[in-house]
Motif scaffolding. Sequence first.
Motif, PDB file in Angstrom:
ATOM      1  N   ASP A 126      61.698  37.345  48.761  1.00 32.95           N
ATOM      2  CA  ASP A 126      63.098  37.119  49.099  1.00 32.95           C
ATOM      3  C   ASP A 126      63.980  38.322  48.827  1.00 32.95           C
ATOM      4  O   ASP A 126      64.458  38.980  49.742  1.00 32.95           O
ATOM      5  N   GLY A 130      65.082  42.513  53.514  1.00 25.65           N
ATOM      6  CA  GLY A 130      66.224  42.087  54.319  1.00 25.65           C
ATOM      7  C   GLY A 130      67.504  42.839  54.079  1.00 25.65           C
ATOM      8  O   GLY A 130      68.510  42.569  54.725  1.00 25.65           O
ATOM      9  N   GLU A 174      61.307  29.873  47.283  1.00 24.95           N
ATOM     10  CA  GLU A 174      61.693  30.572  48.520  1.00 24.95           C
ATOM     11  C   GLU A 174      60.564  30.491  49.549  1.00 24.95           C
ATOM     12  O   GLU A 174      60.821  30.433  50.757  1.00 24.95           O
ATOM     13  N   HIS A 178      60.691  29.072  53.369  1.00 25.84           N
ATOM     14  CA  HIS A 178      60.128  29.751  54.541  1.00 25.84           C
ATOM     15  C   HIS A 178      59.186  28.837  55.306  1.00 25.84           C
ATOM     16  O   HIS A 178      59.142  28.866  56.539  1.00 25.84           O
ATOM     17  N   SER A 210      54.751  34.563  54.131  1.00 29.67           N
ATOM     18  CA  SER A 210      56.133  34.246  53.806  1.00 29.67           C
ATOM     19  C   SER A 210      57.067  35.404  54.149  1.00 29.67           C
ATOM     20  O   SER A 210      58.136  35.219  54.737  1.00 29.67           O
ATOM     21  N   LYS A 214      60.397  35.894  56.951  1.00 27.01           N
ATOM     22  CA  LYS A 214      61.714  36.480  56.671  1.00 27.01           C
ATOM     23  C   LYS A 214      61.949  37.726  57.514  1.00 27.01           C
ATOM     24  O   LYS A 214      63.036  37.913  58.063  1.00 27.01           O
ATOM     25  N   GLU A 215      60.920  38.565  57.632  1.00 34.66           N
ATOM     26  CA  GLU A 215      61.050  39.792  58.434  1.00 34.66           C
ATOM     27  C   GLU A 215      61.416  39.489  59.877  1.00 34.66           C
ATOM     28  O   GLU A 215      62.283  40.140  60.462  1.00 34.66           O
ATOM     29  N   VAL A 218      65.062  38.382  59.989  1.00 33.45           N
ATOM     30  CA  VAL A 218      65.982  39.482  59.659  1.00 33.45           C
ATOM     31  C   VAL A 218      66.044  40.498  60.797  1.00 33.45           C
ATOM     32  O   VAL A 218      67.112  41.014  61.134  1.00 33.45           O
ATOM     33  N   GLU A 224      73.300  38.679  59.549  1.00 38.62           N
ATOM     34  CA  GLU A 224      73.588  37.260  59.343  1.00 38.62           C
ATOM     35  C   GLU A 224      74.720  36.739  60.215  1.00 38.62           C
ATOM     36  O   GLU A 224      75.659  36.103  59.765  1.00 38.62           O
ATOM     37  N   ARG A 228      69.760  34.365  61.142  1.00 38.97           N
ATOM     38  CA  ARG A 228      69.452  34.677  59.735  1.00 38.97           C
ATOM     39  C   ARG A 228      70.005  33.614  58.786  1.00 38.97           C
ATOM     40  O   ARG A 228      69.536  33.468  57.662  1.00 38.97           O
ATOM     41  N   LEU A 231      67.844  31.297  56.675  1.00 33.75           N
ATOM     42  CA  LEU A 231      67.346  31.632  55.340  1.00 33.75           C
ATOM     43  C   LEU A 231      68.230  31.048  54.237  1.00 33.75           C
ATOM     44  O   LEU A 231      67.881  31.127  53.057  1.00 33.75           O
TER      45      LEU A 231
END
Length: 351
Positions: A126, A130, A174, A178, A210, A214-215, A218, A224, A228, A231
């Motif tokens: 996490d 990002g 986290e 995900h 995970s 996120k990648e 992002v 954001e 995004r 998340l």
Amino acid sequence: MMNNQKIILSEQLETALATAITECEYDRMFILVDVNTQRLCLPLVSSLPEIEKAQLITIGATDESKTIDTLVSVWSALGSGGATRHSLMLNLGGGMVTDLGGFAASTFKRGISYINIPTTLLAMVDASVGGKTGINFRGLKNEIGVFNNAQSVILNTQFLKTLDRENICSGYAEMLKHGLISNESMWAELLNFDLDQPDYWRLQSMVADSVAVKERIVNEDPTERGLRKALNLGHTIGHAFESLALARHTPLLHGYAVAYGLGCELYLSCLKTGFPTEQMHQAMHFIRNYYGRMDFSCKDYSTLLELMTHDKKNTAGQINFTLLGGIGDIRINQIATQEEIIAALDFYRES
């Protein structure tokens, strides 16, 4: 537009770090640690010739050190150490170190390069991915900060063997998030993992999965504006729990706050966006089993609601949530009334 950061999942920590350092042009190098990572994690990289020449900056551990005073002390150490705009900082630690260190690097001399070496599960999945950097301010989580990517993020699960059970669980929350925003098979694998006796080899591949979630998000939405916000599942109520605990001087690990927030926000998802009740109860059972429960009463509701009104995702004074219609069915920009939020808090306390 932020620079793209390189994420390196490495079994050979020193080799990966030496390569990442070589890819940066710098005049002086600084390494930021907290009092725990100086003792437990620095020895794992200290034999590198580059690290031997680096100037060490040590700060206090835990989220209570994530303050403007600590930030000023890091800026001062950089200045005293002769840092220039061409210097490099390595952040070796958990999310507090990577968040604060990233912010210090991003603002000193209008920005110097930095590399994140996350040492906790939470930071791996996490905090260090990002480009979010920042500090807590006036009792609010991550109130001041900037988006700015590290040059590289080096992920190595040998650091996880230095963690206690609580910090493994904290990061895993986290990963649960995900899984919820990804797909059924990832969610099932997460529910079937034994957090009391973790298989580190299996955990390494789960960390990779995970981080990939996120990648992907992002990269589609670096600052954001839309996707995004997925998340943020669990974080609107989770951050309020975290801030309440901080105000009571009984700090809560971030992942525990997120886990409790997930329980509340999955209930809201059942109430508002049709999330399956059975899957909500399944998640609640897992959270209860490994995370226990957040201790609060109805007397705390007004404080929690007030804390939620300061959330950065809010618009026009309305409390904004990311909810789910099902596993992987993301519904951003959901508005909940105070009555609905109180119903979620009631459900959490009574379940």
